[in-house]
Design a protein around this motif. Structure first.
Motif, PDB file in Angstrom:
ATOM      1  N   GLU A  81      -3.217  -1.512   6.506  1.00  0.00           N
ATOM      2  CA  GLU A  81      -3.774  -0.243   7.145  1.00  0.00           C
ATOM      3  C   GLU A  81      -4.159  -0.736   8.488  1.00  0.00           C
ATOM      4  OE1 GLU A  81      -7.207   0.755   4.774  1.00  0.00           O
ATOM      5  OE2 GLU A  81      -5.679   1.345   3.087  1.00  0.00           O
ATOM      6  N   ALA A  82      -3.870   0.219   9.414  1.00  0.00           N
ATOM      7  CA  ALA A  82      -4.393   0.045  10.882  1.00  0.00           C
ATOM      8  C   ALA A  82      -5.797   0.080  10.835  1.00  0.00           C
ATOM      9  CB  ALA A  82      -3.952   1.287  11.693  1.00  0.00           C
ATOM     10  N   GLU A  83      -6.256  -0.918  11.585  1.00  0.00           N
ATOM     11  CA  GLU A  83      -7.702  -1.211  11.779  1.00  0.00           C
ATOM     12  C   GLU A  83      -7.930  -0.601  13.348  1.00  0.00           C
ATOM     13  OE1 GLU A  83     -11.461  -2.282  10.433  1.00  0.00           O
ATOM     14  OE2 GLU A  83      -9.742  -1.700   9.383  1.00  0.00           O
ATOM     15  N   ASP A  84      -9.297  -0.942  13.903  1.00  0.00           N
ATOM     16  CA  ASP A  84      -9.407  -0.736  15.307  1.00  0.00           C
ATOM     17  C   ASP A  84      -8.233  -1.298  16.075  1.00  0.00           C
ATOM     18  OD1 ASP A  84     -11.763   0.724  14.426  1.00  0.00           O
ATOM     19  OD2 ASP A  84     -12.877  -0.945  14.609  1.00  0.00           O
ATOM     20  N   GLY A  85      -7.945  -0.714  17.037  1.00  0.00           N
ATOM     21  CA  GLY A  85      -6.945  -1.252  18.017  1.00  0.00           C
ATOM     22  C   GLY A  85      -5.688  -1.779  17.228  1.00  0.00           C
ATOM     23  N   ARG A  86      -5.129  -2.968  17.686  1.00  0.00           N
ATOM     24  CA  ARG A  86      -3.910  -3.424  16.658  1.00  0.00           C
ATOM     25  C   ARG A  86      -4.365  -4.267  15.463  1.00  0.00           C
ATOM     26  NH1 ARG A  86      -0.446  -6.427  21.392  1.00  0.00           N
ATOM     27  NH2 ARG A  86      -1.080  -7.881  19.716  1.00  0.00           N
ATOM     28  N   ALA A  87      -5.726  -4.413  15.009  1.00  0.00           N
ATOM     29  CA  ALA A  87      -5.741  -4.997  14.025  1.00  0.00           C
ATOM     30  C   ALA A  87      -5.194  -4.291  12.569  1.00  0.00           C
ATOM     31  CB  ALA A  87      -7.492  -5.269  13.565  1.00  0.00           C
ATOM     32  N   LYS A  88      -5.002  -5.038  11.540  1.00  0.00           N
ATOM     33  CA  LYS A  88      -4.321  -4.721  10.438  1.00  0.00           C
ATOM     34  C   LYS A  88      -5.544  -5.363   9.361  1.00  0.00           C
ATOM     35  CE  LYS A  88       0.179  -4.640  11.542  1.00  0.00           C
ATOM     36  NZ  LYS A  88       1.778  -5.021  11.088  1.00  0.00           N
ATOM     37  N   ARG A  89      -5.579  -4.337   8.365  1.00  0.00           N
ATOM     38  CA  ARG A  89      -6.437  -4.851   7.107  1.00  0.00           C
ATOM     39  C   ARG A  89      -5.485  -4.932   6.192  1.00  0.00           C
ATOM     40  NH1 ARG A  89     -11.294  -4.980   5.608  1.00  0.00           N
ATOM     41  NH2 ARG A  89     -12.184  -4.038   7.541  1.00  0.00           N
ATOM     42  N   LEU A  90      -5.483  -5.960   5.273  1.00  0.00           N
ATOM     43  CA  LEU A  90      -4.739  -6.119   3.998  1.00  0.00           C
ATOM     44  C   LEU A  90      -5.565  -5.706   2.754  1.00  0.00           C
ATOM     45  CD1 LEU A  90      -3.439  -9.619   4.788  1.00  0.00           C
ATOM     46  CD2 LEU A  90      -2.382  -7.281   5.000  1.00  0.00           C
ATOM     47  N   CYS A  91      -4.962  -4.567   1.917  1.00  0.00           N
ATOM     48  CA  CYS A  91      -5.957  -4.120   0.859  1.00  0.00           C
ATOM     49  C   CYS A  91      -5.155  -4.315  -0.359  1.00  0.00           C
ATOM     50  CB  CYS A  91      -6.322  -2.570   1.102  1.00  0.00           C
ATOM     51  SG  CYS A  91      -6.825  -2.255   2.805  1.00  0.00           S
ATOM     52  N   LEU A  92      -5.907  -4.635  -1.631  1.00  0.00           N
ATOM     53  CA  LEU A  92      -5.259  -4.805  -2.539  1.00  0.00           C
ATOM     54  C   LEU A  92      -4.925  -3.169  -3.292  1.00  0.00           C
ATOM     55  CD1 LEU A  92      -7.265  -7.595  -4.503  1.00  0.00           C
ATOM     56  CD2 LEU A  92      -4.872  -7.817  -3.402  1.00  0.00           C
ATOM     57  N   THR A  93      -3.844  -3.251  -3.800  1.00  0.00           N
ATOM     58  CA  THR A  93      -3.750  -1.815  -4.523  1.00  0.00           C
ATOM     59  C   THR A  93      -4.331  -1.910  -6.097  1.00  0.00           C
ATOM     60  OG1 THR A  93      -1.627  -2.619  -5.649  1.00  0.00           O
ATOM     61  CG2 THR A  93      -1.522  -1.460  -3.466  1.00  0.00           C
ATOM     62  N   GLU A  94      -4.275  -0.913  -6.667  1.00  0.00           N
ATOM     63  CA  GLU A  94      -5.012  -1.085  -8.296  1.00  0.00           C
ATOM     64  C   GLU A  94      -4.274  -2.014  -8.833  1.00  0.00           C
ATOM     65  OE1 GLU A  94      -7.825   0.029  -9.242  1.00  0.00           O
ATOM     66  OE2 GLU A  94      -8.179   0.541  -7.478  1.00  0.00           O
ATOM     67  N   GLN A  95      -3.107  -2.202  -8.743  1.00  0.00           N
ATOM     68  CA  GLN A  95      -1.979  -2.922  -9.440  1.00  0.00           C
ATOM     69  C   GLN A  95      -2.415  -4.617  -8.852  1.00  0.00           C
ATOM     70  OE1 GLN A  95       2.250  -2.519  -9.156  1.00  0.00           O
ATOM     71  NE2 GLN A  95       2.687  -4.496  -9.622  1.00  0.00           N
ATOM     72  N   GLY A  96      -2.642  -4.614  -7.594  1.00  0.00           N
ATOM     73  CA  GLY A  96      -2.909  -5.630  -6.930  1.00  0.00           C
ATOM     74  C   GLY A  96      -4.307  -6.422  -7.332  1.00  0.00           C
ATOM     75  N   LYS A  97      -5.340  -5.486  -7.618  1.00  0.00           N
ATOM     76  CA  LYS A  97      -6.715  -6.131  -8.145  1.00  0.00           C
ATOM     77  C   LYS A  97      -6.368  -6.466  -9.443  1.00  0.00           C
ATOM     78  CE  LYS A  97      -9.138  -2.238  -5.611  1.00  0.00           C
ATOM     79  NZ  LYS A  97      -9.816  -1.095  -5.709  1.00  0.00           N
ATOM     80  N   GLN A  98      -5.755  -6.002 -10.347  1.00  0.00           N
ATOM     81  CA  GLN A  98      -5.465  -6.504 -11.751  1.00  0.00           C
ATOM     82  C   GLN A  98      -4.656  -7.867 -11.476  1.00  0.00           C
ATOM     83  OE1 GLN A  98      -3.247  -3.282 -13.699  1.00  0.00           O
ATOM     84  NE2 GLN A  98      -5.265  -2.541 -14.368  1.00  0.00           N
ATOM     85  N   TYR A  99      -3.576  -7.903 -10.732  1.00  0.00           N
ATOM     86  CA  TYR A  99      -2.856  -9.185 -10.451  1.00  0.00           C
ATOM     87  C   TYR A  99      -3.488 -10.142 -10.082  1.00  0.00           C
ATOM     88  CZ  TYR A  99       0.947 -12.038  -9.338  1.00  0.00           C
ATOM     89  OH  TYR A  99       2.021 -13.021  -9.201  1.00  0.00           O
TER      90      TYR A  99
END
Length: 144
Positions: A81-99
Motif C-alpha cells: 500500500e502507498a504510504e506518505d510520499g513514496r513510502a510503501k507499507r507491506l501488509c499481511l492479507t488474511e491468508q498471509g496472517k494465517q501463513y
C-alpha cells in the motif's frame, strides 16, 4: 593479538552457525530465506510495516526484497500500500496472517522461549554487547 583472532574466529563461526539454523528453519517451512526475513520483520511489527524497515532490518538487497515481495503478493500472502510520499507499507492479507502464524511467528516464539529461559541480566548483557559490537564495527566500516 592471537587471542583476538581466536575470538573473532569463534564469533564468525557462531554467526555462521546461527545463520545456518535460521536457513534450516526456513527450508523446513518451505520458505526462501528472503521470504522468511520479510515475513519475520512484518510479524515483529504486527501485521504490517514499511518497506524501508524491511530493507534496513533484513540486510537484504532491494532487488532480492522486491523479487520476494512480488512472489508473496502473487501467492496472496501480502499486499503493498502507498504510504506518505513514496513510502510503501507491506501488509499481511488474511491468508498471509494465517501463513505467517505457521512460519515466521513460530520462529519469533521459539526465540522468545530461548530468551525466557535465560536470566534477564544475561539477555540484557547479550543485547548490550551485540549492539556495542555492531555500533563499533559500523563506525570502523566508515573508514573503508
Amino acid at each position: 593479538m592471537e587471542n583476538q583472532f581466536c575470538d573473532l574466529k569463534r564469533l564468525n563461526h557462531l554467526v555462521g552457525e546461527l545463520d545456518a539454523v535460521y536457513h534450516e528453519m526456513s527450508l523446513r517451512m518451505n520458505l526462501s530465506d528472503s521470504a522468511m526475513k520479510i515475513l519475520y520483520t512484518i510479524c515483529n511489527y504486527g501485521d504490517a510495516c514499511l518497506l524501508a524497515d524491511v530493507c534496513r532490518l533484513t540486510g537484504l538487497s532491494k532487488q532480492t526484497i522486491n523479487s520476494s515481495i512480488r512472489k508473496l503478493e502473487s501467492e496472496g500472502i501480502l499486499t503493498t500500500e502507498a504510504e506518505d510520499g513514496r513510502a510503501k507499507r507491506l501488509c499481511l492479507t488474511e491468508q498471509g496472517k494465517q501463513y505467517a502464524s505457521g512460519t515466521a511467528l513460530r520462529v519469533l516464539l521459539m526465540e522468545n522461549e530461548v530468551f525466557s529461559s535465560w536470566p534477564r541480566e544475561d539477555v540484557a548483557r547479550y543485547l548490550e554487547l551485540t549492539e556495542r559490537f555492531l555500533h563499533d564495527l559500523r563506525e570502523k566500516a566508515q573508514t573503508l
